[in-house]
Each structure stands twice: as C-alpha cells, then as structure tokens.
Design a protein around this motif. Structure first.
Motif: not given
Ligand code: DC
Length: 224
Positions: A32-40, A42-47, A57-64, A106-108
């Motif tokens: 099972y893949l909850d792709s929304g969790a990956l966006y969440r 990434t957002a938590l990591s950015a905050l 670029p800053g948020v994409a670097a975290l997502a990568m 793209k990063a995800l």
C-alpha cells in the motif's frame, strides 16, 4: 515500471480513499502506498527546517532525501514517530501548498514508483493513475460530497483527540480542492478509463467491495 499489478485510487482530500485503499490492499495482500503521506512528510520537514513552503528548490531538496520509514501503520521521519503529527490540518494545508511545486513532484516520482513490488500495489493520491502509474491495471476515482468529507474528517479528528470545527473544515476542503484541481502540474482529475466511485452514500465496506469487484473483473478479462 514493473509487471506487478497496480490499482490506483485517486480522489480529493478526506474522500476516504486511504481507508478504502488500505482495506482493499489487505484483502488482496498487496503493498500500500499513501502518496499523500509523502507530501505531508515533505511539508513537515520543510516547516521543521524552516524552509519556506514556496522555496521550490529548497523543498525539492528535502523531498529528494526524505529520511522517512513506513512500519505498518506507523510513519517515521528520522527518529521521530510522526504518524499523528502529519494528519493535522496545519500539515495538510502545508502539504497542499508544496504539492503545487513541479520540482517537488519530480523529486517524489521515483520514490513512489519504487513501492511497486510483488505481489502488487494499491496506491492512493491525486495523480497515481494519471502520472505515477499510468499503466495501472485498475484506476479508481473516488469522490464524496464536500459535506460528507467534512463530516468524516471531523469525526476522525475528534476521535484522535484533536479539536475541530465543521464550518472551518468545509472551507479548508474547498480551498484544498481548488488548489489540487487547478494546479498546473498533475492536477487532480480522473485518469482516462478510471472507474468513478462516489461514496457519499456508501459505507467503507461497500466501497471496498466495489474496488475488489472491479479488480476481479479486470483480472478475469485479462485471463480470457
Ligand atoms: O491525501 P492527503 O490529504 O494526505 O494529501 C495531502 C496533500 O498532498 C493534498 O493536498 C495534495 C497532495 N497530494 C498530491 O498532490 N498528490 C498526491 N499523489 C498525493 C497528495
């Protein structure tokens, strides 16, 4: 891309697609893949790292390089169990903001495709059938009215001990739908050939059984 069977379930926030996808995955013994969790995440990591949500670029670097781990129902970011933290409205709203950034998507992308392993995968999100798994065996577009979704989200938040207000939830959902549907990259829309499943008047069990039945029909057709 592999030849493992894939079922995609896309739809708006709080449509119940996560619950339906998880139960259908259990029934089929699929990953099972909850792709929304990956966006969440990434957002938590950015905050947490104080990267602005519009710093593409800053948020994409975290997502990568997301240091995340999925263990059953539990989700970890580094050493921190963030299972409940990423479900808050604050993180949901932040996730929908970073999800408009093409470099983040793209990063995800590859990260999501790597979830496709034997014996099969059910992936839920916004662009699973349109972008990430365009060759999926079955594509479902799962919706429910905004009021039904606000009511479900309200009950979910209260049961987890969070406070919630139904009018605010309706407002948030409408704003998030607007962002998800009108962004340039991978907007939320039914994939070509997707089965449209409106769950406004359905129980979770009924929705799961429609998904399983649709999949059984696809498998039967393929083996003819
Ligand atoms: O499904 P969710 O509420 O957990 O998703 C959180 C946000 O992530 C949502 O506002 C849109 C975004 N998202 C996306 O753009 N593409 C996906 N495949 C999954 C989620």
């Amino acid at each position: 891309m592999t030849n493992n069977p894939v079922i995609t379930i896309d739809g708006p926030t709080a449509s119940g697609k996560g619950t339906v996808a998880q139960l259908a995955a259990q029934a089929l013994n699929f990953h099972y893949l909850d792709s929304g969790a990956l966006y969440r995440l990434t957002a938590l990591s950015a905050l947490r790292k104080k990267v602005a949500l519009d710093d593409e670029p800053g948020v994409a670097a975290l997502a990568m390089q997301l240091p995340c781990r999925f263990a059953g129902q539990q989700i970890w970011l580094g050493d921190d169990n963030v299972t409940d933290t990423i479900r808050t409205e604050e993180i949901g709203i932040a996730a929908s903001k970073i999800a408009v950034l093409p470099q983040v998507r793209k990063a995800l992308f590859q990260f999501q495709q790597d979830f496709c392993k034997p014996p099969g995968l059910i992936a839920d999100g916004r662009d699973m059938g349109t972008v990430v798994f365009p060759k999926a065996d079955l594509k479902i577009f799962l919706t429910a009215s905004v009021f039904a979704r606000a009511d479900r989200r309200f009950k979910q938040l209260i049961s987890k001990g969070f406070s919630a207000n139904i009018e605010d939830l309706v407002q948030d959902l409408m704003e998030r739908d607007e962002r998800d549907q009108n962004r340039i990259t991978a907007p939320l829309k039914p994939a070509p050939g997707a089965y449209l499943l409106d769950t406004t008047e359905m129980t979770v069990e009924q929705a799961v059984s429609v998904v399983l039945q649709q999949y059984a029909e696809k498998v039967a057709k393929r083996s003819i």
